[in-house]
Design a protein around this motif. Structure first.
Motif, PDB file in Angstrom:
ATOM      1  N   ILE A 107     -41.993  47.578  49.570  1.00 49.60           N
ATOM      2  CA  ILE A 107     -42.781  48.183  48.891  1.00 49.60           C
ATOM      3  C   ILE A 107     -44.143  47.328  48.522  1.00 49.60           C
ATOM      4  O   ILE A 107     -43.908  46.093  48.366  1.00 49.60           O
ATOM      5  CB  ILE A 107     -42.223  48.138  47.186  1.00 49.60           C
ATOM      6  CG1 ILE A 107     -40.895  48.886  47.625  1.00 49.60           C
ATOM      7  CG2 ILE A 107     -43.098  49.134  46.377  1.00 49.60           C
ATOM      8  CD1 ILE A 107     -40.059  48.766  45.838  1.00 49.60           C
TER       9      ILE A 107
ATOM     10  N   HIS B 298     -48.144  51.924  44.565  1.00 50.95           N
ATOM     11  CA  HIS B 298     -47.075  51.635  45.138  1.00 50.95           C
ATOM     12  C   HIS B 298     -46.718  52.382  46.427  1.00 50.95           C
ATOM     13  O   HIS B 298     -46.560  53.832  46.582  1.00 50.95           O
ATOM     14  CB  HIS B 298     -45.731  52.006  44.493  1.00 50.95           C
ATOM     15  CG  HIS B 298     -45.661  50.992  43.125  1.00 50.95           C
ATOM     16  ND1 HIS B 298     -44.404  50.461  42.883  1.00 50.95           N
ATOM     17  CD2 HIS B 298     -46.692  50.624  42.132  1.00 50.95           C
ATOM     18  CE1 HIS B 298     -44.621  49.507  41.677  1.00 50.95           C
ATOM     19  NE2 HIS B 298     -45.921  49.921  41.387  1.00 50.95           N
TER      20      HIS B 298
ATOM     21  N   ALA C 266     -44.326  52.539  49.820  1.00 49.20           N
ATOM     22  CA  ALA C 266     -42.943  52.086  50.278  1.00 49.20           C
ATOM     23  C   ALA C 266     -42.528  52.895  51.209  1.00 49.20           C
ATOM     24  O   ALA C 266     -42.688  53.987  51.775  1.00 49.20           O
ATOM     25  CB  ALA C 266     -41.989  52.382  48.947  1.00 49.20           C
TER      26      ALA C 266
END
Length: 267
Positions: free
Chosen positions: A148, A232, A234
């Motif tokens: 992440i 974020h 990921a």
């Protein structure tokens, strides 16, 4: 549950004076990725190695009072990687990776601070160089481990990611080239893509609620004339574990709002 926060501090000394540590203590994240710490090792030692019970790791810029990233964590990493192999941009302190590997998995949390091109054409060209070199690094990392990446990308990807998108299409942070770079990174099937914008997975249509940065000019914050610059990103397996997100617009220890995502795994 793994609670992961990203926050551009706009200076760690300023942010802590304005209550950032108390906020961290109340939130109790497992890790908080910070950007733009604007400090060197001598500034951190004896003051900011730990905040709210979390141990900090850092990648400093060579230039004093500039850039720099860190990660505060409750969990002991198996390895710490400062920089991603670019002489130009590693000198600016833009990448820190904590690895939490076990015999059963390879997993990293990354704090990254992308360059801004807002100050002029020279820095915009530097930003393009960063994007060109950083993309293959992310693809190589994706091929080797789950991760992440939290950070200030200094890019709003789509028109729903900023208030005044029509008037900003030629401005740094919303140029066609920058937006295309993010689109390529997020392409679900292309070999040069495959990452997931976790916030958009959870909130695919949010507009005004999505902003994480506001200009200091005029009444941008009061009128919520903002940009979504903090992300974020990921690998798909970890993105699929994202359960809930929250942008803390009410916190004013920086010109950025923290963004937290809860993931259904533990370290």
């Amino acid at each position: 549950m793994f609670k992961l926060t990203s926050l551009n501090l706009n200076g760690i000394r300023s942010a802590t004076r304005k209550g950032a540590e108390d906020w961290m203590a109340s939130l109790r994240p497992d890790c908080i990725c910070v950007q733009e710490i604007k400090a060197q090792a001598a500034d951190i030692e004896g003051k900011f190695e730990e905040l709210a019970g979390l141990r900090g790791y850092f990648h400093y810029a060579e230039k004093k009072g500039y850039s720099g990233v860190g990660i505060y964590t409750r969990h002991e990493p198996s390895d710490v990687v400062a920089g991603y192999g670019s002489p130009e941009f590693d000198a600016e302190g833009r990448y820190l990776e904590l690895r939490f590997d076990t015999p059963a998995r390879k997993l990293s949390v990354i704090s990254a601070y992308f360059p801004s091109g807002a100050s002029g054409e020279a820095r915009q060209q530097a930003k393009f160089r960063f994007l060109a070199g950083f993309h293959p690094h992310l693809m190589q990392t994706k091929a080797e481990r789950e991760f992440i990446l939290c950070g200030d990308l200094n890019i709003a990807h789509q028109s729903i990611d900023l208030k005044n998108w029509r008037s900003n299409q030629k401005n740094s942070g919303f140029t066609p080239e920058e937006r295309a770079w993010v689109s390529q990174l997020l392409h679900p099937t292309e070999p040069s893509g495959g990452l997931v914008d976790v916030y958009r997975r959870l909130q695919p249509e949010a507009t005004d609620a999505a902003y994480t940065w506001w200009s200091n000019r005029g009444q941008a914050y009061a009128n919520n004339v903002g940009w979504r610059l903090d992300y974020h990103l990921a690998t798909p397996a970890l993105a699929a574990l994202a359960q809930a997100e929250h942008i803390y617009k009410g916190e004013k220890f920086s010109d950025h709002a923290p963004i937290t995502v809860d993931y259904a795994f533990t370290l």
